[in-house]
Each structure stands twice: as structure tokens, then as C-alpha cells.
Design an enzyme around this catalytic site. Structure first.
Site, PDB file in Angstrom:
ATOM      1  N   ILE A 125      33.825  36.909  35.622  1.00 54.50           N
ATOM      2  CA  ILE A 125      33.937  38.186  36.327  1.00 54.50           C
ATOM      3  C   ILE A 125      34.687  39.192  35.444  1.00 54.50           C
ATOM      4  O   ILE A 125      34.304  40.350  35.358  1.00 54.50           O
ATOM      5  CB  ILE A 125      34.693  38.004  37.665  1.00 54.50           C
ATOM      6  CG1 ILE A 125      34.073  36.876  38.499  1.00 54.50           C
ATOM      7  CG2 ILE A 125      34.733  39.317  38.434  1.00 54.50           C
ATOM      8  CD1 ILE A 125      32.676  37.077  38.951  1.00 54.50           C
ATOM      9  N   GLY A 126      35.754  38.721  34.825  1.00 49.88           N
ATOM     10  CA  GLY A 126      36.488  39.620  33.934  1.00 49.88           C
ATOM     11  C   GLY A 126      37.449  40.530  34.681  1.00 49.88           C
ATOM     12  O   GLY A 126      37.644  41.687  34.309  1.00 49.88           O
ATOM     13  N   CYS A 166      43.756  34.100  32.930  1.00 45.33           N
ATOM     14  CA  CYS A 166      42.339  34.409  33.077  1.00 45.33           C
ATOM     15  C   CYS A 166      41.619  34.218  31.750  1.00 45.33           C
ATOM     16  O   CYS A 166      42.004  34.792  30.738  1.00 45.33           O
ATOM     17  CB  CYS A 166      42.138  35.849  33.545  1.00 45.33           C
ATOM     18  SG  CYS A 166      40.389  36.260  33.652  1.00 45.33           S
ATOM     19  N   GLY A 207      42.164  23.655  42.509  1.00 40.67           N
ATOM     20  CA  GLY A 207      41.149  23.135  41.597  1.00 40.67           C
ATOM     21  C   GLY A 207      40.227  22.167  42.321  1.00 40.67           C
ATOM     22  O   GLY A 207      40.551  21.003  42.486  1.00 40.67           O
ATOM     23  N   GLY A 208      39.103  22.665  42.786  1.00 41.36           N
ATOM     24  CA  GLY A 208      38.099  21.779  43.349  1.00 41.36           C
ATOM     25  C   GLY A 208      38.382  21.229  44.722  1.00 41.36           C
ATOM     26  O   GLY A 208      37.830  20.195  45.098  1.00 41.36           O
ATOM     27  N   GLY A 246      39.489  27.661  46.274  1.00 46.71           N
ATOM     28  CA  GLY A 246      38.769  28.639  45.477  1.00 46.71           C
ATOM     29  C   GLY A 246      37.283  28.629  45.760  1.00 46.71           C
ATOM     30  O   GLY A 246      36.822  29.094  46.807  1.00 46.71           O
TER      31      GLY A 246
HETATM   32  C1  LIG Z   1      34.493  33.793  40.867  1.00 43.16           C
HETATM   33  C2  LIG Z   1      35.920  33.509  40.570  1.00 43.16           C
HETATM   34  C3  LIG Z   1      36.815  34.557  40.338  1.00 43.16           C
HETATM   35  C4  LIG Z   1      38.150  34.291  40.056  1.00 43.16           C
HETATM   36  N1  LIG Z   1      38.993  35.320  39.862  1.00 43.16           N
HETATM   37  C5  LIG Z   1      40.318  35.074  39.659  1.00 43.16           C
HETATM   38  C6  LIG Z   1      41.254  36.136  39.575  1.00 43.16           C
HETATM   39  O1  LIG Z   1      40.910  37.304  39.691  1.00 43.16           O
HETATM   40  N2  LIG Z   1      42.552  35.832  39.375  1.00 43.16           N
HETATM   41  C7  LIG Z   1      42.994  34.541  39.270  1.00 43.16           C
HETATM   42  O2  LIG Z   1      44.195  34.318  39.124  1.00 43.16           O
HETATM   43  N3  LIG Z   1      42.130  33.506  39.371  1.00 43.16           N
HETATM   44  C8  LIG Z   1      40.809  33.738  39.561  1.00 43.16           C
HETATM   45  N4  LIG Z   1      39.935  32.690  39.682  1.00 43.16           N
HETATM   46  C9  LIG Z   1      40.438  31.309  39.591  1.00 43.16           C
HETATM   47  C10 LIG Z   1      40.695  30.718  40.973  1.00 43.16           C
HETATM   48  O3  LIG Z   1      41.716  31.410  41.617  1.00 43.16           O
HETATM   49  C11 LIG Z   1      41.083  29.238  40.876  1.00 43.16           C
HETATM   50  O4  LIG Z   1      42.252  29.114  40.102  1.00 43.16           O
HETATM   51  C12 LIG Z   1      39.981  28.390  40.240  1.00 43.16           C
HETATM   52  O5  LIG Z   1      38.727  28.824  40.691  1.00 43.16           O
HETATM   53  C13 LIG Z   1      40.121  26.899  40.531  1.00 43.16           C
HETATM   54  O6  LIG Z   1      40.009  26.632  41.888  1.00 43.16           O
HETATM   55  P1  LIG Z   1      38.637  26.088  42.591  1.00 43.16           P
HETATM   56  O7  LIG Z   1      38.183  24.929  41.775  1.00 43.16           O
HETATM   57  O8  LIG Z   1      39.054  25.726  43.984  1.00 43.16           O
HETATM   58  O9  LIG Z   1      37.675  27.216  42.541  1.00 43.16           O
HETATM   59  C14 LIG Z   1      38.599  32.942  39.975  1.00 43.16           C
HETATM   60  C15 LIG Z   1      37.702  31.901  40.209  1.00 43.16           C
HETATM   61  C16 LIG Z   1      36.379  32.172  40.505  1.00 43.16           C
HETATM   62  C17 LIG Z   1      35.465  31.015  40.750  1.00 43.16           C
END
Ligand SMILES: Cc1cc2nc3c(=O)[nH]c(=O)nc-3n(C[C@H](O)[C@H](O)[C@H](O)COP(=O)(O)O)c2cc1C
Ligand SMILES: Cc1cc2nc3c(=O)[nH]c(=O)nc-3n(C[C@H](O)[C@H](O)[C@H](O)COP(=O)(O)OP(=O)(O)OC[C@H]3O[C@@H](n4cnc5c(N)ncnc54)[C@H](O)[C@@H]3O)c2cc1C
Ligand SMILES: Cc1cc2nc3c(=O)[nH]c(=O)nc-3n(C[C@H](O)[C@H](O)[C@H](O)COP(=O)(O)OP(=O)(O)OC[C@H]3O[C@@H](n4cnc5c(N)ncnc54)[C@H](O)[C@@H]3O)c2cc1C
Ligand SMILES: Cc1cc2nc3c(=O)[nH]c(=O)nc-3n(C[C@H](O)[C@H](O)[C@H](O)COP(=O)(O)O)c2cc1C
Ligand code: FES
Ligand code: FES
Lengths: 307, 255, 307, 255
Positions: A70-71, A129, A242-243, A264
Site C-alpha cells: 500500500i505504501g 513499514c 501476525g496471522g 490484521g
Molecule cells: C493491507 C495492509 C496494510 C497495512 N498497513 C499498515 C500500516 O499502515 N501501518 C502499520 O503499522 N502496519 C500496517 N500493516 C501491517 C499490519 O498492521 C500487521 O502488522 C500485519 O498485517 C500482520 O498481521 P496479520 O498477519 O494479522 O495481517 C498492514 C497490513 C496489511 C495487510
């Protein structure tokens, strides 16, 4: 039976909150459930200036997970505090602002601003990020930069300060300790793993930005280990992420050492997952006759020395 | 938007590549489903994590059935093809901003499976007293859905092989049409078709709407994954296909 | 159509070989297919002394993959060269011996021994095992140790020398370059990611050794990115490994920059996978009218500067 | 060992927790399947990566059917339960070293789903003219397979609830048996049962064989994941449950 947990100076009514960037500003989920149910509301990363984000495609599926670049697309601080904050400040008692900066000064600027708003209860520093060229993961993998950011924000910001770390390091406990020593009240572990998918047809990386961050169940065993290791290394609370896609997955994090957890990618797959998880955790405590969820934190370390 | 359980009522192959999936959904949601809106469908199969987006190709208020036309692409669409009638299926719906249904004469330009949302649109326009002409281009018979031709009076089929409609591309149809006789134009199809249509439609002054596709994680505006570049109010911005679209003003979209 | 590839001084008839530790010594697969089909035969890591391996449980399933803490269980060099080598030397023309040591001296000892056997065509140094307390990943994450091991083995060993790196580092290209500069002829990327699974019922880590290494499709996007990054950083060939379970997955690695690939966990799930993959790669070249698979290596970098 | 495709012929629930899966396999493999050997079954379901090991509970040389009794545990066994007749299913078989079938009087001690391989063993012993007594302990009716009792003459059932056989544990049955009247003993059941049986069987001088379980990645000796500690030839070594076992000399196994 009690789901309450403490993170810094905050008492959350339950330990479940969204992971930054996977929940927008919460507004998209209002149709699905009452956001008051959540332990806290964590918003998408905000930067000082607006960011358009990376070139599409920005998301793609991977085995048992997804990859994104996403950036840090976001409308910037001014727009956020004028237009969005008023809309979301009553959605949940505990609003956690996740911020990122391209420099120490930007982090300080945002921290100073956040300090002015009573409705912002805590800061989560995103130094992890993988999808921006300046700052982001570069800060999170550079120990000196990390210390400087955390301690300079700490000087300005008196409320709860959370630091979100990247897993893309040789030894995350070193960074965890550095953040603790620099004044963090809690850690969020972990952001995404850097990865890449190549489109076999076009013979090019799928994502516009070529690489991205991997999330979802695929990264859970790595995340659990990092929480487990950091639980031994630091004494501030850990927010595990994480997951997490089930009650069992969430429990793994608590047992490894998390005080709270973030959901997430699963929010995309099942937008009503978090309220379901909260219910299931409550039932679990009842069935197992555990008086408070806080009692689970770090239980997997029983029998070890030094714990 | 609701996360609902639907019941597969019919799931039949139309060609080797395309199948038609009909799902019964709760009555109260039906009126919210408009042409151009879509559903994110949960797929219970090995390795699949994200939901899959599919446009509504039809909604029947009487029977409570929604129809999808689905092209078999990868593991998600392969798994959905196997769903037996009676199977429960989870869907997030309805999602997105649909087409603007307008009176007068409408030209609908569909490439391949892009016919799905346009079928629904055509029905809606006709119902509202509008007139519809469909230019429907397909690669070959495997991509062709015969019932489209039967459902509307004025359908012109183009195929890249001979023996099915006119031989040629959808673009040939578009080029040989007197666009000025249409009040508005609607498009849906692969990116290559849309790109090629840009110059052809450049001087057309009426409304042109297009339904876009993009990879999606959430489908409801939370992930910012489905960005598409749009030129609007004199600046380039990224819009969300899932929420600001999937239907956009064709002239504003940067392809 | 030509599947031949070159790794160091070796020409492999095709680029497909087993990942060390997932194919035993090859003997278990003889019922399933003729091992002569393979590009090379890579054996389970051999150490100087026999190792019993870690306490069970040693393997468990994770989302889209598995976790293991075998702990380099092996019969030791003497037994290997007396009892096993004679049985396997004719299974394939190219036998690659994977070795690990607890010290530089042990690596040197094994290299000197291996040098004596004509049937051993190459060495793969395992400096990346996450499951042993001495050596293993500790060497692979310590840049100085890595350089020392590789250069000291290089002095002794004149045939093809491959170094297998761990993904558990902040920047794998640094290690890749160090290995190249120290004399490696090729790199194998990557070994497993360290991870942990906690059994929610017993509230303890599932594995006897608590943590383990994660492999399988779950780690593929990370592995592909590392191959992609290292392809830019070094000029020696890369053997890609991590979650290859299909022709498409293998192609991702070639396009990212791999010259050959290894199949690991998928051998357990489908013991006949490798010969199938070789056939499918051949068909792919035919369909796409690509004269040699070597032409695919690094194609995903087209259009980039500096490549 | 072959990686084969079998065809599900019957898949029926016996209780809420246990089901019986019958698969037709190619004829030539049948003679290789012996009591105590097992198959690694591929499961095509969300999240499942590794195959799942199941002991053969029966082989019918005439019909070419193999039988499994399967207890629903997690995602793999839940998915297999849903397989409809006619479904193809991939299996690696036969694997492992089976029981040593011996003449004379045999005591078979089964805990829960541990009955599966012992059923096959009992049939084989009986066929060879041996005599069989089965002590079959279950937690409750959900874990009880009635057809076991009908298949053999001398089956003593223990249950932890009243109303089904004798109330008690398998161990109670073992303790109240005059072991000296048996030429050999075979065991299969949960670890707790095996641990408790250790002291009871300590002084028994005949052959005691046990079929063990362990987490497995490959099932055929390639991963070294299925280690079990065994004391043999005066030293502790790790053996592979999948290849050196699953049947071991009970006295040598370190639990
Ligand atoms: C689409 C997307 C956008 C994310 N944007 C951010 C963000 O803006 N800031 C941030 O700290 N983490 C961001 N993350 C990371 C998540 O907060 C999280 O740390 C990561 O996805 C691992 O958790 P999950 O496996 O439950 O998704 C993003 C993750 C995803 C998938
Ligand atoms: C708003 C919208 C409406 C759509 N309507 C229809 C329809 O009515 N009928 C139909 O057949 N198809 C439609 N598509 C395309 C359809 O979503 C994809 O073909 C499908 O997701 C492919 O999934 P897969 O698992 O089979 O393919 P895989 O290639 O295995 O999927 C991998 C990932 O890429 C995504 N993906 C792959 N192709 C596309 C694509 N073309 N668009 C979006 N995501 C994609 C998948 O969702 C998944 O996340 C629509 C797409 C969008 C965005
Ligand atoms: C040689 C052998 C023979 C067996 N025979 C039978 C039988 O006849 N009937 C029967 O019901 N069960 C039998 N089991 C146990 C059966 O393999 C497991 O219950 C099953 O693998 C659980 O899979 P799951 O996906 O439902 O559970 P999950 O808990 O979701 O599985 C997670 C992982 O753990 C492994 N696992 C979980 N429990 C066990 C276990 N008890 N033993 C080995 N691996 C396990 C799975 O294979 C998988 O890799 C046998 C096990 C072995 C080793
Ligand atoms: C059970 C198991 C045992 C392994 N043993 C070794 C080993 O002895 N030496 C080694 O270099 N790598 C070992 N590995 C790592 C693999 O060679 C490979 O690098 C890793 O599994 C990633 O590939 P995959 O995802 O295809 O499995 C082992 C992996 C597994 C799963
Ligand atoms: S798909 Fe998530 S914002 Fe559009
Ligand atoms: S399960 Fe792989 S060696 Fe036994």
C-alpha cells in the site's frame, strides 16, 4: 471472568484490537459491528503530509496469506485531525494513533500534535513499514535510528507510547530491548515480512512496487516465536500480531507472552471476526475456569529458568 | 454491506471455461443490489485466503436468487465451480458503487466475462423504459454465453474466430457504430479492450461509464489495495475500485 | 529445449534437486522414481560426529507449511562414508554433500574428507540450521564467522562450493556478498525461518526443542524476494529453495534469479513431485518456445537499472 | 510403498466422533498390507499441508477394500469425514513395520481409536489359527465401535461411564487378567494408557508389541520427524515411528 488488560497507562476492556492499516479508520466496519466492542481502535498509519501510496497492483494473495504494498497511503495529519478524528473519536473509548515519519522531526511533530488531543489515548510508532522508500523499515532495522526516534518521541509524548517492530531483523530482542530502554511503554510485534510474488505469465513482479509485506496465517509461527523471545527479553507489555484467524491462534500469542493482540488480514476475510473472537475468548475463560485473560500471558514459559 | 450466508441453488457449466452460479440470499438484501455492484465470496479450498469479487449478473426479487457468471481462472474460481446445490456459501454484499441507469438509448460494450454486470444493467435500463444495444465480444465459443443473446433484442456478437457472430474484436463493433445516436455508453471488459477503446471514444460527449477490476483484499474500503489512478478535479488521485467504483467515469480513468 | 544448467564447475542435466534434509539419503524415494532423473542428489546434512537430533516432537503442521526441529540428526561422517556413500554413489551422477560443523575446524575436517571422494561432486555448507545450539544459524547470522568458514573451506576444497544461507537476517545480500567474496561458487537460498507453535491444550510449545524452522509454501514470497535481491548483489549462481510445490512456484524462482532450484517439504507431501516438475518444466519450455531454461534466470529484472 | 489413487466406497459415521472410511485400492497392493501398517492420506482442504497417517483396520482381498476407523480430531480428519463415495483420494501405502503375528493365545489391549490396527491384527491371528482376547477400553459411547464386539468372540469392553461394558479403564482389565496364560500381548492406545501399562507389564516375559503414534511429515523415513526414544542394545537411540515402527517392542520403548 475478565478480559481486561493493561497496556501502559491504559486499561482495555478486552485485549482485541485491529492491526493498523487493516481496519481503515474503522468507519468501513460500522455496518458489521459496534466498534465499542473492541479493546481499542488502532487507525491506519498517519504521516505528516498526505501520501498517495504506491503504484497498483498493491495487494495479492499468497499461500495462507497476502502481500501488500500500500505504501502508507493516507490523507496526512491535517486532514486526519480536521476531518476524520471528529468522526471516529466516539467509536471507541481508546483510540490509538499509529504514526510514521520520514525523519525524527516528523515523528516529533506528529507526537506533539497527538499530545494535544485528549481523544488520542496512545501512540503506536510504525518504524517497520516495508513499503516506503524513506523511513519505515529502514528505521526499524537501524538500531541507532530506532533509539533516537523512540527517545525523542518519549520526551514529547507523555501518554502511552507503543513501538511497532519489524520482523525483518536478525534478532528482534535487540530491537525490543532498545525500544524499551528508549522509553516505550509497550511493543507491537510484528509488522509484515518483506516478500515478493512474480507473475509467471508476464514474468514480472505482481506488485507495482515489486516487493511488499507478507501477512496472514503464513507468518504466524514466526510472529509467535518473536513474541515468545521478546517476552523473555523485556518487561513491558507486548501486543502480538501476525496471522491471527481463530481463537486458538490468539491463545498462542497470549501463551507466548502477549498481553493483547491485534487482528490484521483476517479483518478482510471476515469483517466480523474481532467481535466473534472476543466472545470466544470469554467463553474460553469460562470453560477453562480462568479468572482473567491476563493470567494466560507468558504461560508457555512455565518451567523455564529466568522467567 | 452484510456478511451473509447464501445457498447455492444452481451451479452449471455454460462452456468449459464459464459457469453460472445461482445463489439464494436473504430477501431484505435484494433491493440493495444494483447493476455494477458486486459480492466478495468466501472460498473454502486449499491455499485460498482472500475472498473473491464477482459482479451481480442478475437479481430476481421474486425468487431471491442472485446470478453470477464466472470464468475459471485460478484456484478460487476452480473451487467455486465444484460447489454442489445446497451448499452454504458466505458472501459480503452488496459492495461498490454501481452504474448510473439513464433514460434514452444506451450502448453497452462487453468484452468476455465483462458481460456479467452489463447483463444486469441492460435488464435494468430496459425495465426503466430505456433502449439497449449490446456489443458483445468474445475470444471464442468457450467464452460465449448464449443466453445473453436470447435475453435482449439487440445484441451484436464479435468473436476472434469465425462461425460465431461477426469475426473481429469488440473494437471493430465500436468503430463501426455511429456513437452519436447513443445517449450514453457503458463498458466492461479486459484492460486491453478498455485501453483500445480510449481513442475511439475520445470525442464522444455523452456519459461513459466503465466497470473496472483490480486485485482486492477486502472489497469494502479498508485495505486501500484496489487503487486505480483517476484524473479528476485537475489532479491525479488514487481511487478505490471497491468503494469509489467499480463503476467509474471512463474519461477520468487512467489506464 | 534444454534443461541444462551450470553451478560452479558442474553441469546439471536439469535444475531440479532435493533440499537437504527432506530427501534422506535418497534411498527412501527409490520405490517412487528413478533418482537418475534428478539434476543432482543433495543429502541430509552430515556432521563430523553422529548426532541423535532433538527431543520429539520434531515436526508439526503450520498454515501452508510445516515446522521442524530435527536438529541435524545424522550418523556422522565415518558411518556416512563407510556405509551410506557406497549405497548412494550410483544413484545420480552428481552427488552434493551438505555439511555442518560446530567449529571452523569441523567444517575444514569434513571438507578435507569430502575432497578425497570422487563421487562427491560438490559441497553445500549448511551455516543456517536453526535447530542446533552450537554452530548452525549462529554462524549464518554472524558475518565474520561466515566469512571465516567459507574462506577456510575454500582453501581446502577445490571442487564446487555452495553456501546455504539463512533467511533470519536483516539483509541477506550482505551475507550473500560475503560468501561470494570468501570464495563460494554458488549460493543456496534459503534455509527455514525460525518459528514456534504453541499447543493450546497443554499450553506449551509443541516441539520438544520449543522452536523450529518453518518451511513450505508459507515462506515462498520471502524466499523469492531474497533470491531476487541477491541476484542483483552477487554474480555467482543461486539455487532457489522455499515452498516450491508447483511448476509456477519453481518458475517464480528462476525469474527472480535462480539458476537451479531445490524442493524441500513438498517431497513429503508428494514423493513423486520432482520428476513431475522436471517433466512440466520441459513442457513449459516447449509451449513457450524457450530454448533453454537458463534463459529464464533473472528475467523478472528486465527493465531495471544495473541489471 | 506406492503413491496411489483410491476411490472412496463408503464413508459413514459410527458415532459423533468416529467414522469408518472404506477405500477401494488397486489389487496388486493388497497383499503388502499387513496389520500395523498404515497409509499417509492426502487431504484436500483449507490450510492442510501434510498428509495424515491412519492404520489399516481391515483389508478385504476379495473386494479390494481397505478400512480405516477415524476419530475426528482437527482439520484433516474433519475434511476426510466429508468425502463422498466416488471421490478419489491419494494415499501413500503401505507404510511401516507391522505386528509380528504369532501362534497361541494373544491378548490385545486397545484404548480408544487404538482398536483400529488391533482389529486387523485379531483377524489375522484368528485366520492363522491363533486365539485372541481383546480388552477394549473407551471413554464413552462416542468413542465406542460396536462392530468390534460383534466381530470377535472374546471382547471385554471397559468404559469410563456406566452402561457400556464394565466401568473402568483398560488398565483395570489388564490388571485383573492372568497374563501368564497369554503367549503374547499387543497394545495400541493413547500415551497415558501405555505409560500406565508399563509397570503392570513389567514382569511379563513374553513378547509385547505396541503400535505407536507420533507427528509425521513424510511417513516413509525421509524427514526424521517421527522420532521415538528406544532403549536397545544397551543404549538410547531415536527410532523412526514411520519406518522402524509404528510397531515396536514395548519393553524397549521409552515413554
Ligand atoms: C493491507 C495492509 C496494510 C497495512 N498497513 C499498515 C500500516 O499502515 N501501518 C502499520 O503499522 N502496519 C500496517 N500493516 C501491517 C499490519 O498492521 C500487521 O502488522 C500485519 O498485517 C500482520 O498481521 P496479520 O498477519 O494479522 O495481517 C498492514 C497490513 C496489511 C495487510
Ligand atoms: C469488481 C469485480 C467484479 C468481478 N466480476 C467478475 C464476474 O462477474 N465474473 C468473473 O468471472 N470474474 C469477475 N471478476 C474477476 C474475478 O474476481 C477473478 O477472476 C477471480 O478473483 C480469480 O480468482 P482465482 O482464485 O480463480 O484466480 P487466482 O489467479 O488464483 O487468484 C489470485 C488472486 O488474484 C485475484 N484476481 C485474479 N484475477 C483477478 C481479476 N481479474 N480481478 C480481480 N482479482 C483477481 C484473486 O481475487 C486472488 O486474490 C471481478 C473482479 C472484480 C474486481
Ligand atoms: C501410525 C499412525 C497410525 C494412526 N492410525 C490412526 C487410525 O487408525 N485412526 C485414527 O483416528 N487416527 C490414527 N492416527 C492418528 C491420526 O493420524 C491423527 O489423529 C490425525 O493425523 C489428526 O489429523 P487432524 O488434521 O485431524 O488433526 P490436527 O491436530 O489438525 O493435525 C495437526 C498435525 O498434527 C498431526 N497429528 C495430530 N494428532 C496426531 C496423532 N494422534 N498422531 C499423529 N499425528 C497427529 C497431524 O497429522 C497433523 O500433521 C494414527 C497416527 C499414526 C502416527
Ligand atoms: C524436516 C526438514 C529437515 C531439514 N533438514 C535440513 C538439513 O539437514 N540441512 C539443511 O541444510 N537444510 C535442512 N532443511 C531445510 C531445507 O533444506 C529447505 O531449505 C527448507 O525446508 C525450505 O524449503 P521448502 O520450503 O521447500 O521445504 C530441512 C527442512 C525440513 C523441512
Ligand atoms: S479492496 Fe480493500 S480497499 Fe478496496
Ligand atoms: S515421518 Fe518422516 S521419517 Fe518418519
Amino acid at each position: 471472568m475478565n478480559l481486561k488488560v493493561k497496556i501502559g497507562e491504559l486499561t482495555l476492556k478486552n485485549p482485541v484490537m485491529p492491526a493498523s492499516g487493516t481496519f481503515g479508520f474503522g468507519l468501513e466496519f460500522k455496518d458489521i459491528f459496534d466498534l465499542k466492542n473492541l479493546g481499542a481502535l488502532v487507525v491506519k498509519t498517519i504521516t505528516k503530509n498526505p501520501r498517495l501510496g504506491n503504484r497498483p497492483p498493491r495487494v495479492y494473495e499468497v499461500s495462507c496469506g497476502m502481500i501488500n504494498s500500500i505504501g502508507l497511503a493516507n490523507p496526512g495529519w491535517d486532514y486526519f485531525c480536521e476531518k476524520i478524528l471528529p468522526q471516529i473519536k466516539d467509536l471507541n473509548d481508546i483510540l490509538i494513533l499509529n504514526i510514521a515519519g520520514e525523519s525524527v522531526e516528523e515523528f516529533q511533530y506528529l507526537a506533539r500534535e497527538a499530545q494535544r488531543f485528549d481523544e488520542i489515548k496512545a501512540l503506536e510508532l510504525n518504524v517497520s513499514c516495508p513499503n516506503v522508500s524513506k523511513g519505515g523499515i529502514a528505521f526499524g532495522t537501524d538500531l541507532e535510528a530506532l533509539k533516537q526516534i523512540v527517545s525523542s518521541v518519549r520526551k514529547i509524548y507523555s501518554k502511552t507510547l507503543i513501538v511497532k517492530l519489524t520482523p525483518n531483523v536478525t534478532d528482534i530482542t535487540v530491537y525490543a530491548k532498545a525500544a524499551e530502554n528508549a522509553g516505550a511503554d509497550a511493543l507491537t510485534l510484528i509488522n509484515t515480512f518483506t516478500g515478493m510474488v512474480i507473475d509467471v505469465k508476464s514474468k514480472k513482479p505482481v506488485l507495482g512496487n515489486k516487493h511488499g509485506g507478507v501477512s496472514g496465517p503464513a507468518i504466524r509461527p514466526m510472529a509467535v516465536k518473536m513474541v515468545y523471545d521478546c517476552f523473555k527479553a523485556v518487561s513491558i507489555p507486548i501486543i502480538g500480531v501476525g496471522g491471527i484467524d481463530s481463537k486458538e491462534a490468539a491463545l498462542e500469542f497470549f501463551l507466548a507472552g502477549a498481553t493483547a493482540i491485534q487482528v490484521g488480514s483476517q479483518n478482510f476475510v471476515e469483517p466480523g471476526f474481532m467481535p466473534r473472537l472476543i466472545r470466544e475468548l470469554e467463553e474460553y475463560l469460562q470453560e477453562e475456569n480462568i479468572e482473567s485473560i491476563a493470567k494466560l500471558t507468558g504461560l508457555a514459559h512455565r518451567g523455564e529458568e529466568n522467567v | 454491506m452484510q456478511d451473509l450466508k447464501g445457498l447455492v441453488v444452481e451451479n452449471i457449466p455454460i462452456t468449459k471455461e464459464i459457469y453460472k452460479l445461482q445463489v439464494s440470499v436473504p430477501e431484505e438484501i435484494l433491493p440493495e443490489i444494483v447493476p455494477g455492484s458486486f459480492a466478495m465470496v468466501k472460498v473454502e479450498a486449499k491455499g485460498v485466503f482472500l475472498r473473491r469479487p464477482f459482479s451481480f449478473a442478475d437479481v430476481d426479487l421474486k425468487t431471491g436468487l442472485v446470478t453470477f457468471y464466472i470464468k475459471t481462472v485460478g484456484q478460487g474460481t476452480r473451487a467455486l465451480r465444484e460447489l454442489p446445490p445446497g451448499q452454504e456459501i458466505r458472501m459480503l454484499l452488496p459492495l461498490g458503487r454501481g452504474f448510473t441507469v439513464m433514460p434514452g438509448k444506451s450502448l453497452l460494450v462487453a468484452g468476455g466475462i465483462g458481460i456479467a454486470p452489463l447483463k444486469f444493467l441492460a435488464k435494468e435500463i430496459t425495465k426503466n423504459g430505456g433502449e439497449v444495444r449490446i456489443i458483445y465480444g468474445v475470444k471464442n465459443t468457450e467464452m460465449f454465453i448464449p443466453e445473453i443473446v436470447n435475453a435482449f433484442e439487440d445484441v451484436e456478437v464479435y468473436a476472434e474466430v469465425s462461425g460465431l457472430g461477426k469475426r473481429g474484436l469488440v473494437l471493430d463493433g465500436l468503430k463501426s457504430t455511429d456513437l452519436s445516436t447513443y445517449n450514453q455508453i457503458y463498458l466492461c471488459g479486459p484492460e486491453a479492450m478498455l485501453k483500445a477503446a480510449k481513442p475511439v471514444l475520445q470525442n464522444y460527449s455523452g456519459l461513459i461509464e466503465v466497470s473496472l477490476e483490480s486485485f482486492m483484499a477486502c472489497g469494502f474500503g479498508a485495505c486501500l489495495g484496489c487503487a486505480v489512478k483517476v484524473f479528476s478535479n485537475n489532479e491525479f488521485v488514487y481511487k478505490k475500485v471497491c468503494k469509489d467504483g467499480p463503476v467509474f467515469n471512463f474519461k477520468e480513468v487512467v489506464l
